[in-house]
Design an enzyme around this catalytic site. Structure first.
Site, PDB file in Angstrom:
ATOM      1  N   HIS A  64      46.569  42.165  37.787  1.00 34.98           N
ATOM      2  CA  HIS A  64      45.895  41.917  39.059  1.00 34.98           C
ATOM      3  C   HIS A  64      46.666  40.964  39.970  1.00 34.98           C
ATOM      4  O   HIS A  64      47.359  40.067  39.495  1.00 34.98           O
ATOM      5  CB  HIS A  64      44.510  41.310  38.813  1.00 34.98           C
ATOM      6  N   LYS A  73      47.886  30.633  39.699  1.00 37.83           N
ATOM      7  CA  LYS A  73      46.890  30.404  38.654  1.00 37.83           C
ATOM      8  C   LYS A  73      47.464  29.548  37.530  1.00 37.83           C
ATOM      9  O   LYS A  73      48.603  29.758  37.109  1.00 37.83           O
ATOM     10  CB  LYS A  73      46.422  31.738  38.050  1.00 37.83           C
ATOM     11  N   TYR A 133      40.850  29.412  34.270  1.00 35.18           N
ATOM     12  CA  TYR A 133      42.013  29.307  35.134  1.00 35.18           C
ATOM     13  C   TYR A 133      41.656  28.699  36.481  1.00 35.18           C
ATOM     14  O   TYR A 133      40.607  28.950  37.039  1.00 35.18           O
ATOM     15  CB  TYR A 133      42.754  30.633  35.297  1.00 35.18           C
ATOM     16  N   ASP A 172      41.050  49.185  36.148  1.00 33.25           N
ATOM     17  CA  ASP A 172      42.343  48.969  35.501  1.00 33.25           C
ATOM     18  C   ASP A 172      42.927  50.256  34.923  1.00 33.25           C
ATOM     19  O   ASP A 172      44.144  50.392  34.824  1.00 33.25           O
ATOM     20  CB  ASP A 172      42.238  47.888  34.432  1.00 33.25           C
TER      21      ASP A 172
END
Length: 188
Positions: A64, A73, A133, A172
């Site tokens: 992603h 991140k 995250y 996905d």
């Protein structure tokens, strides 16, 4: 430098971060982030959103990224173990389309800093995994994008024993290949 070891990877700007672990008979303590220590290491990002996800064994999330409102991140595993992957999507980067993969776990306490301009994904290797995250920008669904997890041009060596046990979202399962998407990121 503080309570962290900042480990450069083979891809510029992508870091493995090992916090110092303080163990005693009560358990352990770590600092997962310290702005001053990160700044001294040259990581001057500003985190504005924290996320947490829980997944079961065999779940693969990714790859992603956001085409605008890009996110850096800082990823760590609180419970369990994952194989975490970052793919360089910065145009003109000498490592464009290359990836770095690392085991992040509750035991090793390692973190991966993924800068803006990368795709991110992970495969859960334990019965469950809880991942936390920090992000440098807000999630913006209208800019959400991705690359198919098994793109042969990227050729990620996912540690999958049985591909039939892989659990993917519909999104996905239907992502495009890297060669079929427009890359919005510039290499700096």
């Amino acid at each position: 430098m503080g309570n962290f070891k900042f480990i450069k990877t083979s891809i510029k700007d992508l870091y493995i971060i090992q916090p110092e672990i303080f163990n005693d008979n009560r358990g352990y303590f770590i600092e997962s982030y310290n702005k001053e220590d990160f700044y001294k290491a040259g990581l001057t990002m500003n985190f504005i959103q924290d996320n947490e996800s829980k997944s079961t064994e065999g779940v693969l999330r990714g790859l992603h990224f956001q085409t605008q409102n890009t996110q850096g991140k800082l990823v760590r595993v609180i419970v369990g173990e994952v194989y975490d992957v970052a793919v360089d999507l910065r145009k003109e980067s000498p490592t464009f389309g290359k990836y770095e993969g690392i085991i992040l776990s509750q035991d090793n306490k390692k973190q991966l800093y993924i800068p803006e301009g990368f795709a991110h994904g992970f495969l859960v290797l334990s019965k469950i995994a809880i991942i936390a995250y920090k992000c440098t920008n807000y999630y913006a669904p209208k800019y959400d994008s991705g690359i198919i997890w098994n793109d042969e041009d990227i050729n990620i060596n996912w540690p999958i024993d049985n591909i039939n046990k892989l659990i993917l979202s519909e999104k996905d399962k239907n992502q495009k290949k890297l060669k079929d998407i427009e890359i919005p990121f510039e290499y700096k």
